[in-house]
Design an enzyme around this catalytic site. Structure first.
Site, PDB file in Angstrom:
ATOM      1  N   HIS B 120      35.237  43.941  44.749  1.00  0.00           N
ATOM      2  CA  HIS B 120      36.437  43.465  44.060  1.00  0.00           C
ATOM      3  C   HIS B 120      37.201  44.684  43.529  1.00  0.00           C
ATOM      4  O   HIS B 120      36.594  45.722  43.245  1.00  0.00           O
ATOM      5  CB  HIS B 120      35.965  42.586  42.895  1.00  0.00           C
ATOM      6  CG  HIS B 120      37.045  41.864  42.179  1.00  0.00           C
ATOM      7  ND1 HIS B 120      37.814  42.473  41.223  1.00  0.00           N
ATOM      8  CD2 HIS B 120      37.489  40.594  42.273  1.00  0.00           C
ATOM      9  CE1 HIS B 120      38.674  41.604  40.753  1.00  0.00           C
ATOM     10  NE2 HIS B 120      38.495  40.447  41.372  1.00  0.00           N
ATOM     11  N   ASP B 197      27.818  44.880  39.625  1.00  0.00           N
ATOM     12  CA  ASP B 197      28.876  43.932  39.276  1.00  0.00           C
ATOM     13  C   ASP B 197      28.291  42.532  39.468  1.00  0.00           C
ATOM     14  O   ASP B 197      28.144  42.065  40.595  1.00  0.00           O
ATOM     15  CB  ASP B 197      30.082  44.181  40.194  1.00  0.00           C
ATOM     16  CG  ASP B 197      31.122  43.073  40.118  1.00  0.00           C
ATOM     17  OD1 ASP B 197      30.925  42.108  39.351  1.00  0.00           O
ATOM     18  OD2 ASP B 197      32.128  43.163  40.845  1.00  0.00           O
ATOM     19  N   GLN B 200      29.789  37.450  40.060  1.00  0.00           N
ATOM     20  CA  GLN B 200      29.543  36.256  40.881  1.00  0.00           C
ATOM     21  C   GLN B 200      28.071  35.882  40.934  1.00  0.00           C
ATOM     22  O   GLN B 200      27.713  34.947  41.641  1.00  0.00           O
ATOM     23  CB  GLN B 200      30.075  36.467  42.313  1.00  0.00           C
ATOM     24  CG  GLN B 200      31.564  36.754  42.413  1.00  0.00           C
ATOM     25  CD  GLN B 200      32.428  35.568  42.006  1.00  0.00           C
ATOM     26  OE1 GLN B 200      31.931  34.448  41.805  1.00  0.00           O
ATOM     27  NE2 GLN B 200      33.720  35.795  41.879  1.00  0.00           N
ATOM     28  N   LYS B 223      33.454  32.695  34.088  1.00  0.00           N
ATOM     29  CA  LYS B 223      32.958  32.172  35.362  1.00  0.00           C
ATOM     30  C   LYS B 223      31.642  31.423  35.166  1.00  0.00           C
ATOM     31  O   LYS B 223      31.071  30.890  36.097  1.00  0.00           O
ATOM     32  CB  LYS B 223      32.746  33.315  36.356  1.00  0.00           C
ATOM     33  CG  LYS B 223      34.040  33.993  36.816  1.00  0.00           C
ATOM     34  CD  LYS B 223      33.738  34.995  37.916  1.00  0.00           C
ATOM     35  CE  LYS B 223      34.802  36.052  38.089  1.00  0.00           C
ATOM     36  NZ  LYS B 223      36.065  35.553  38.628  1.00  0.00           N
ATOM     37  N   CYS B 361      41.354  39.662  46.087  1.00  0.00           N
ATOM     38  CA  CYS B 361      41.291  40.987  45.454  1.00  0.00           C
ATOM     39  C   CYS B 361      40.511  42.012  46.260  1.00  0.00           C
ATOM     40  O   CYS B 361      40.610  43.196  46.002  1.00  0.00           O
ATOM     41  CB  CYS B 361      40.738  40.939  44.035  1.00  0.00           C
ATOM     42  SG  CYS B 361      41.688  39.864  42.976  1.00  0.00           S
TER      43      CYS B 361
END
Lengths: 147, 407
Positions: B120, B197, B200, B223, B361
């Protein structure tokens, strides 16, 4: 009279301009004013190039990547504005934006562009249906750096 | 397992309509819906004990301090960390920016920062900035032709010049889950820092930062049922201590004088300058309690089942191209044949289905998928097989996308 266009005819006109776009080419000529239009909220990236001589939009071309709505609306716009005076072009822009905003407008100056009368049913696509028009508006207002 | 119909009652958004259809929310990788308990927790803060943290000597201010620091404990337990290793941020993006800035002193000219083409923007641009500042080199770990990051591929890219490996735990475009533990181990063999990261992954699977042995992990609250504007940065305490904070201001110093001499708080407060997002911490704490009640392993298992069900049905349609049928998470990246993604998006909208279109993105990935744009349907544990059935039905007639304007 344009409101006599049936939904089927409107769809055909959009698909025709999407699959056979008019005036879609890149011009390498310093006399043309070029504007690049994109947005963070959608993936359309469209360049509009206009040649203005003696107060007349002698040529209107465009190129780039876009969805059916942005491609077809810009294609129809290029045909509509070509050969018009700056005043006439401004009047067309004014009426087109009014139509998109569901306000009163003069359908006679918009010709085929009335096929986008239902855009507000999909509010997220208003940006697409106006991308080329907003580009020319910026060129006519001399606001080219803020594409 | 859990009863999804009972769970759905906890999410008021699911009672809404879109374009006169029951809302089918398949844009969970962008943000999740919020359960009533989270909304109530935030409301309670504003209705019953609204005050600043770390400032007051009165009862309600004390209550805010307790709730805020208790939030840190809840997050720490959720990812198996110590509370002093939990820094509250505005989201994953801010976390990654703090890490990149903080590691700047450790990066020298010619050092290598490894990322992938599937990252991303938030895990690309901060590194671009640091690389430019320090004359370091950004290198891309090659992905398999399916778009996966494998340990072998990392092994072949690591070198003695590698200083940082920064990668997504779950790719936001293709949804592959990487073997973070093995990747961290390989990275440490070269003395480099491993930055994960987890935007997600944290919402969808059991995240154990100690087991992975990551140096830094960043994720967002919104999220995973929490409000927007709150996120978490986990960092190993020793590293947090060595790092220069990106933000300066109130609450992060112990003292300063007019000659410019500043004493800093110890982590995590060193990184929390200014009044913090108190409602965000309170909302996120409530969200984590809710997720833990359902069980992260149950959530992961249920989403896998949903994804498998959706892929099997979609594969039977000859007008749908799926780009990631084998990825483990609930992300389905696809196109309707001969329909530009954005036109498909409007068409789904007209059926009450929320999906995301575009490049998500990860703009670099376009060169990889060989398409300008895709549609992404991303699932969460409150989605149902019935919703997938309706979605598959919509895909069938996706070629008539102008129906969105004329039907």
């Amino acid at each position: 009279m344009h409101f006599s266009l049936s939904p089927e005819m409107m769809r055909e006109i959009i698909m025709d301009h999407y699959t056979n776009p008019r005036n879609k080419r890149e011009v390498d000529d310093k006399n043309y004013q070029t504007i690049y239009m994109d947005s963070t909220s959608c993936i359309d990236k469209i360049y509009v190039q206009v040649l203005i001589k003696d107060n007349i939009l002698v040529d209107v071309v465009w190129h780039g990547i876009g969805c059916a709505i942005s491609s077809a609306s810009t294609s129809i716009m290029s045909e509509l504005l070509k050969g018009k005076t700056v005043d006439e072009a401004n009047n067309i822009l004014k009426n087109y934006f009014a139509m998109i905003d569901e306000k009163d407008f003069d359908e006679n100056v918009l010709d085929e562009a009335v096929v986008f009368i239902n855009t507000s049913r999909q509010p997220a696509r208003i940006k697409c249906a106006t991308i080329g028009y907003r580009g020319v508006d910026k060129i006519l207002k001399g606001d080219k750096d803020n594409g | 397992m859990f009863d999804v119909n009972e769970i759905r009652k906890d999410f008021p958004m699911l009672k809404n309509k879109m374009q006169n259809h029951d809302l089918i929310y398949f844009d969970n990788a962008a943000t999740s819906l919020k359960p009533t308990c989270v909304i109530k927790a935030i409301n309670d803060y504003y209705l019953k004990y609204c005050a600043n943290a770390h400032r007051g000597d009165y009862d309600i201010a004390h209550k805010v301090d307790e709730e805020y620091e208790n939030g840190r404990n809840i997050v720490a337990k959720f990812i198996n960390a110590n509370p002093n290793e939990i820094v509250f941020t505005s989201g994953t993006t801010m976390g990654l920016n703090i890490v990149a800035y903080g590691l700047m002193d450790k990066i020298n000219e010619g050092d290598e920062i490894l990322i992938t083409e599937a990252e991303h923007a938030s895990n690309v641009l901060p590194w671009f900035k640091i690389a430019k500042e320090k004359n370091a080199i950004i290198k891309y770990i090659p992905l398999t032709k399916e778009g996966k990051l494998t340990p072998d591929s990392l092994k072949n890219t690591l070198s003695n010049k590698t200083k940082v490996v920064a990668i997504a735990h779950v790719s936001n475009v293709l949804g592959y889950v990487v073997d973070a533990k093995t990747l961290a181990k390989l990275t440490h063999q070269y003395g480099a820092y491993f930055v994960l990261d987890a935007a997600q992954s944290a919402p969808h699977l059991k995240l154990d930062v100690k087991d992975i042995d990551a140096d830094f992990v960043c994720f967002s609250g919104h999220k995973m049922l929490g409000p927007t504007g709150i996120g978490v940065l986990y960092g190993k305490y020793k590293l947090l201590k060595e790092m220069d904070p990106l933000m300066s201001g109130g609450g992060m110093n112990t003292r300063f004088d007019m000659c410019g001499d500043v004493g800093l708080q110890i982590p995590p407060l060193k990184f929390e300058a200014g009044t913090q997002n108190i409602e965000g911490v309170i909302g996120l704490s409530s969200a984590i309690k809710y997720l833990e009640k359902i069980g992260m392993n149950n959530i992961e298992e249920y989403e896998k089942e949903l994804k498998k069900y959706a892929v099997e049905k979609l594969k039977k349609l000859d007008n749908v191209i799926i780009y990631n049928e084998n990825s483990e998470s609930g992300i389905i990246t696809f196109n309707i044949k001969d329909v530009f993604a954005q036109d498909a998006g409007s068409y789904f909208n007209s059926k009450g289905i929320a999906v995301r279109t575009g490049l998500h993105c990860a703009k670099i990935l376009v060169n990889f998928l060989h398409t300008e744009a895709t549609v992404r349907a991303s699932l969460y544990f409150y989605n149902t097989k019935e919703e997938i059935d309706a979605f598959v039905e919509a895909c069938k007639s996706g070629g008539d996308f102008l129906d969105a304007f004329f039907a």
